[in-house]
Scaffold this motif. Structure first.
Motif, short mmCIF file in Angstrom:
data_model
loop_
_atom_site.label_atom_id
_atom_site.label_comp_id
_atom_site.label_asym_id
_atom_site.label_seq_id
_atom_site.Cartn_x
_atom_site.Cartn_y
_atom_site.Cartn_z
N THR A 274 0.81 -1.22 0.00
CA THR A 274 0.00 0.00 0.00
C THR A 274 0.85 1.27 0.00
N GLY A 275 2.16 1.10 0.03
CA GLY A 275 3.04 2.26 0.04
C GLY A 275 3.29 2.85 1.41
N THR A 276 2.89 2.10 2.47
CA THR A 276 3.08 2.59 3.84
C THR A 276 4.55 2.48 4.24
N ARG A 277 5.07 3.53 4.81
CA ARG A 277 6.46 3.51 5.28
C ARG A 277 6.54 3.93 6.74
N THR A 278 5.38 3.98 7.41
CA THR A 278 5.34 4.48 8.78
C THR A 278 5.15 3.34 9.78
N PHE A 279 5.99 2.33 9.69
CA PHE A 279 5.93 1.22 10.63
C PHE A 279 6.46 1.66 11.99
N ASN A 280 5.93 1.03 13.04
CA ASN A 280 6.43 1.29 14.38
C ASN A 280 7.68 0.45 14.58
N ASN A 281 8.84 1.05 14.33
CA ASN A 281 10.10 0.31 14.36
C ASN A 281 10.41 -0.24 15.74
N LYS A 282 10.00 0.48 16.79
CA LYS A 282 10.25 0.00 18.15
C LYS A 282 9.49 -1.30 18.42
N THR A 283 8.25 -1.35 17.96
CA THR A 283 7.45 -2.56 18.15
C THR A 283 8.02 -3.71 17.35
N ILE A 284 8.42 -3.45 16.10
CA ILE A 284 9.02 -4.49 15.26
C ILE A 284 10.29 -5.03 15.92
N LEU A 285 11.11 -4.14 16.44
CA LEU A 285 12.34 -4.55 17.11
C LEU A 285 12.02 -5.40 18.34
N LYS A 286 10.99 -5.01 19.06
CA LYS A 286 10.57 -5.75 20.25
C LYS A 286 10.15 -7.16 19.89
N VAL A 287 9.42 -7.28 18.79
CA VAL A 287 8.97 -8.60 18.34
C VAL A 287 10.15 -9.45 17.89
N VAL A 288 11.07 -8.86 17.13
CA VAL A 288 12.25 -9.59 16.66
C VAL A 288 13.08 -10.09 17.84
N ILE A 289 13.22 -9.25 18.86
CA ILE A 289 13.94 -9.67 20.07
C ILE A 289 13.22 -10.86 20.70
N GLY A 290 11.90 -10.84 20.65
CA GLY A 290 11.13 -11.97 21.17
C GLY A 290 11.41 -13.24 20.40
N TRP A 291 11.52 -13.13 19.08
CA TRP A 291 11.84 -14.30 18.25
C TRP A 291 13.19 -14.90 18.63
N ILE A 292 14.17 -14.04 18.84
CA ILE A 292 15.50 -14.52 19.20
C ILE A 292 15.52 -15.06 20.62
N GLY A 293 14.80 -14.37 21.50
CA GLY A 293 14.82 -14.74 22.91
C GLY A 293 14.05 -16.00 23.23
N THR A 294 12.97 -16.29 22.48
CA THR A 294 12.11 -17.43 22.81
C THR A 294 12.87 -18.75 22.85
N PRO A 295 13.56 -19.17 21.77
CA PRO A 295 14.27 -20.46 21.85
C PRO A 295 15.42 -20.43 22.85
N SER A 296 16.05 -19.28 22.99
CA SER A 296 17.16 -19.17 23.93
C SER A 296 16.69 -19.33 25.37
N ILE A 297 15.60 -18.62 25.70
CA ILE A 297 15.05 -18.72 27.05
C ILE A 297 14.55 -20.14 27.32
N ALA A 298 13.89 -20.74 26.33
CA ALA A 298 13.37 -22.10 26.50
C ALA A 298 14.50 -23.09 26.75
N ALA A 299 15.60 -22.95 26.01
CA ALA A 299 16.73 -23.85 26.19
C ALA A 299 17.36 -23.67 27.57
N ILE A 300 17.50 -22.43 27.99
CA ILE A 300 18.10 -22.14 29.30
C ILE A 300 17.24 -22.71 30.43
N ILE A 301 15.91 -22.49 30.34
CA ILE A 301 15.00 -23.02 31.35
C ILE A 301 15.07 -24.55 31.38
N SER A 302 15.15 -25.15 30.19
CA SER A 302 15.19 -26.60 30.09
C SER A 302 16.46 -27.17 30.74
N ILE A 303 17.60 -26.56 30.44
CA ILE A 303 18.85 -27.00 31.04
C ILE A 303 18.82 -26.82 32.55
#
Length: 313
Positions: A274-303
């Motif tokens: 649609t030509g939108t360029r006004t994404f909330n970059n802070k929210t996107i970054l927060k979500v990406v951090i969640g993607w990276i953190g999820t398997p890492s946190i799960a592995a740490i808790i499991s160990i």
């Protein structure tokens, strides 16, 4: 189904509930928050069709998760507890966490100390994590361009809203079905041929996800539905359609993937179309951090869980 064996499934039931609660906003958030459909009716419809998708389309994903690691029944149940705790942590942070990443992270963490890992399957899963958001983005752009052209040329303006509303319900049903088909393996897939038959496990897993959907996390609904970019009715439709297609594709090849990654990619794809360029970059970054953190946190808790049990025993 005896009572003792069913106890091993309790962590999986909790995980299914958390999966449904955390991930349903990814297919309901945009159209609900845009005012296109009723929130309560969407929850009920989604919970029904996620069970049907689990039963009808979940078998191939079972094969992937059941062969990823070699662990005893107690270790598998502990892994599900760790995955559940990870999802709860991410939900409280208002992040649309990946159940696939939580389960795989916990299984890998447990296997490092207690079992074996099939590296070929792990590689395929990891590649799917990388491809999912980009695939959803491309699908969203293509779907938007095609359907926008159809709406402009074939549909009378008077009937556009009615048509979009009806089509949105169809897409929500389709995406709920795809969620069940793709993600039920995350809930009960590791127990295939150990506890019960695939059909029974698909039914149990699907019902637990459906219950979770009825108890959806409203914080995540806001994160997915409007914090990244504001969507109009038509764009909401395209975002969940692209998500559903992505999930369904991976269910056909038997790889459970992250609906959170798919919806974020789809929403960004619609924004680009649609030509939108006004994404909330802070929210996107927060979500990406969640993607990276999820398997890492799960592995740490499991160990940590293994070490605690070894100390106690």
């Amino acid at each position: 189904m005896n009572e003792v064996s069913f106890l091993y499934l309790i962590p999986a039931l909790l995980l299914g509930w958390a999966l449904g609660s955390n991930n349903s906003p990814s297919i309901l958030g945009p159209p609900v928050l845009s005012g296109l459909i009723s929130y309560r009716k969407a929850l009920v419809a989604s919970s029904i069709f996620v069970v049907l998708g689990s039963i009808i389309g979940g078998n191939k994903g079972f094969n992937t998760l059941s062969n990823l690691v070699k662990l005893d029944l107690i270790s598998l149940s502990l892994s599900m507890i760790c995955a559940f705790l990870t999802i709860i942590i991410m939900s409280n942070l208002a992040l649309p966490a990946s159940a696939t990443q939580a389960v795989v992270g916990s299984l890998v963490g447990m296997s490092i100390l207690k079992g074996e890992i099939n590296l070929n399957i792990l590689k395929d899963i990891f590649i799917s994590w990388l491809l999912t958001p980009f695939g959803a983005l491309i699908i969203a752009v293509v779907c938007y361009r095609i359907l926008a052209l159809v709406f402009k040329n074939l549909i009378n303006v008077i009937y556009q809203d009615v048509f979009i509303k009806i089509l949105s319900w169809v897409v929500i049903i389709y995406s709920s079905y795809s969620l069940g088909a793709n993600n039920v393996a995350n809930v009960t897939g590791v127990y295939v041929n150990i506890l019960y038959s695939p059909f029974i496990l698909a039914l149990i897993g699907g019902v637990s996800i459906g219950v979770g959907i009825l108890m959806t996390n409203r914080k995540v609904l806001n994160t997915v539905g409007k914090d990244i970019v504001e969507l109009d009715h038509f764009s909401s439709l395209i975002s969940i359609l692209a998500t559903a297609i992505t999930l369904w594709f991976y269910s056909l090849i038997g790889i459970p993937v992250s609906i959170a990654q798919a919806i974020i990619g789809a929403i960004i794809g619609v924004g680009l179309a649609t030509g939108t360029r006004t994404f909330n970059n802070k929210t996107i970054l927060k979500v990406v951090i969640g993607w990276i953190g999820t398997p890492s946190i799960a592995a740490i808790i499991s160990i940590a869980m293994v070490k605690i049990f070894e100390t106690i025993i």
